[in-house]
Scaffold this motif. Structure first.
Motif: not given
Length: 266
Positions: A73-93
Motif C-alpha cells: 500500500m502506498t500514499s494517495e499523494d503519488c503522482q505517477n507510477g514512478t513515484e509509486r515504485c519509489a515509495e514501494t521500494h523504500a517501504n520494502l525491507a
C-alpha cells in the motif's frame, strides 16, 4: 543482481476510472481483471526475485490479494507510477539492484520485453533508467494515427540517438512521416512500451524533483528524468509475432480481447 517488479495501479484514472479492475476476456472465454493479467505477465518474467502490486486503493488491494498477489500500500499523494515504485521500494525491507515498473495497463507485455530491458540496463552502467521501444509496423502506426485523428490519447512514441539515449517521448506520433505504410511494413516510428527499469539511486531521486513543463504538457512521467539531466536508455525489443497494445481508453478493451483471441492467449 536482485530484481523487483512493482505493478503500480490506481483506481482514480482521469481517462478511465477503475481501469485496473476492468475485465478482459481471453481466448478461452474466461474473464480476468486487467490487474490480474498484468500480474500474470510480470510473474512470467525470468530472473525476478519479487513481484508486488503497488496501490493506494483498497478495492484493488482486495482483488489483487484474492488472486494471490503480494500488495504494497502506498500514499494517495503519488503522482505517477514512478513515484509509486519509489515509495514501494523504500517501504520494502530488502533493497533491490533493479526495480522494474510494469504498469498495470499493459497485460500483453511479453516476458522477453522485460527480460531484454533488464539485460539492457545491466549492460549500461551510465544509465539510471531504461525503457523498451518497439518499431511500429504499418498496422501499429495506423492505429496510433487513428487515435490522434479521433482525439484519443493512445500509445506513446519515442525518438532516440545513435547510442539509444532517449531524445524525446510524446503522445503525438513522432517523428513525422508523410509516407504511407502497408500493414506489415517496418516504419521509422517506435512505440514506447510502458515499462521501466530503474537503478535505486535514480528512482529515489525522482520524487525529489518537481514535475517540469514537458512532463506536465505531455503527461509522461519519464520526461522528468530527462528534464533533470538523467539519461534514459531506450532498449529496442522484438515483437516475435506478438501483437502489443496498452489499455488506454475504453475503446481499447475489444481491441485487446481481439488480439488475445488471435494469439490464443488465455
Amino acid at each position: 543482481m536482485s530484481v523487483l517488479i512493482a505493478i503500480p495501479a490506481r483506481y482514480a484514472s482521469t481517462r478511465y476510472p477503475g481501469k485496473p479492475l476492468v475485465p478482459l476476456t481471453g481466448a478461452n472465454g474466461i474473464a480476468m481483471t486487467l490487474i490480474e493479467r498484468s500480474w500474470r505477465a510480470a510473474c512470467s518474467v525470468s530472473g525476478v526475485d519479487k513481484v508486488v502490486v503497488a496501490t493506494d486503493d483498497d478495492r484493488i488491494r482486495e482483488v489483487s490479494e484474492g488472486f494471490g498477489a503480494e500488495v504494497v500500500m502506498t500514499s494517495e499523494d503519488c503522482q505517477n507510477g514512478t513515484e509509486r515504485c519509489a515509495e514501494t521500494h523504500a517501504n520494502l525491507a530488502a533493497d533491490y539492484d533493479i526495480v522494474v515498473n510494469l504498469q498495470g495497463d499493459a497485460p500483453l507485455t511479453p516476458h522477453w520485453f522485460v527480460e531484454d530491458l533488464i539485460a539492457g540496463l545491466r549492460a549500461a552502467p551510465e544509465a539510471g533508467v531504461a525503457t523498451p521501444v518497439l518499431r511500429c509496423d504499418g498496422d501499429a502506426l495506423n492505429s496510433l494515427l487513428n487515435d490522434r485523428k479521433h482525439g484519443r490519447v493512445g500509445g506513446t512514441t519515442a525518438v532516440f540517438a545513435a547510442d539509444h539515449s532517449a531524445m524525446y517521448f510524446s503522445k503525438e506520433v513522432v517523428p513525422f512521416t508523410a509516407q504511407t505504410y502497408g500493414g506489415g511494413d517496418a516504419t521509422p516510428v517506435f512505440h514506447h512500451v510502458g515499462v521501466y527499469a530503474y537503478r535505486p539511486d535514480a528512482l529515489a531521486a525522482y520524487p525529489t524533483w518537481p514535475a517540469g513543463p514537458l512532463e506536465q504538457l505531455e503527461g509522461l512521467e519519464q520526461l522528468r528524468f530527462m528534464e533533470n539531466g538523467r539519461k534514459v536508455l531506450c532498449v529496442e525489443v522484438e515483437a516475435k509475432g506478438r501483437q502489443f497494445w496498452e489499455l488506454n481508453n475504453p475503446q481499447d478493451v475489444p481491441k485487446l480481447e481481439e488480439m488475445m483471441a488471435a494469439m490464443g492467449l488465455d
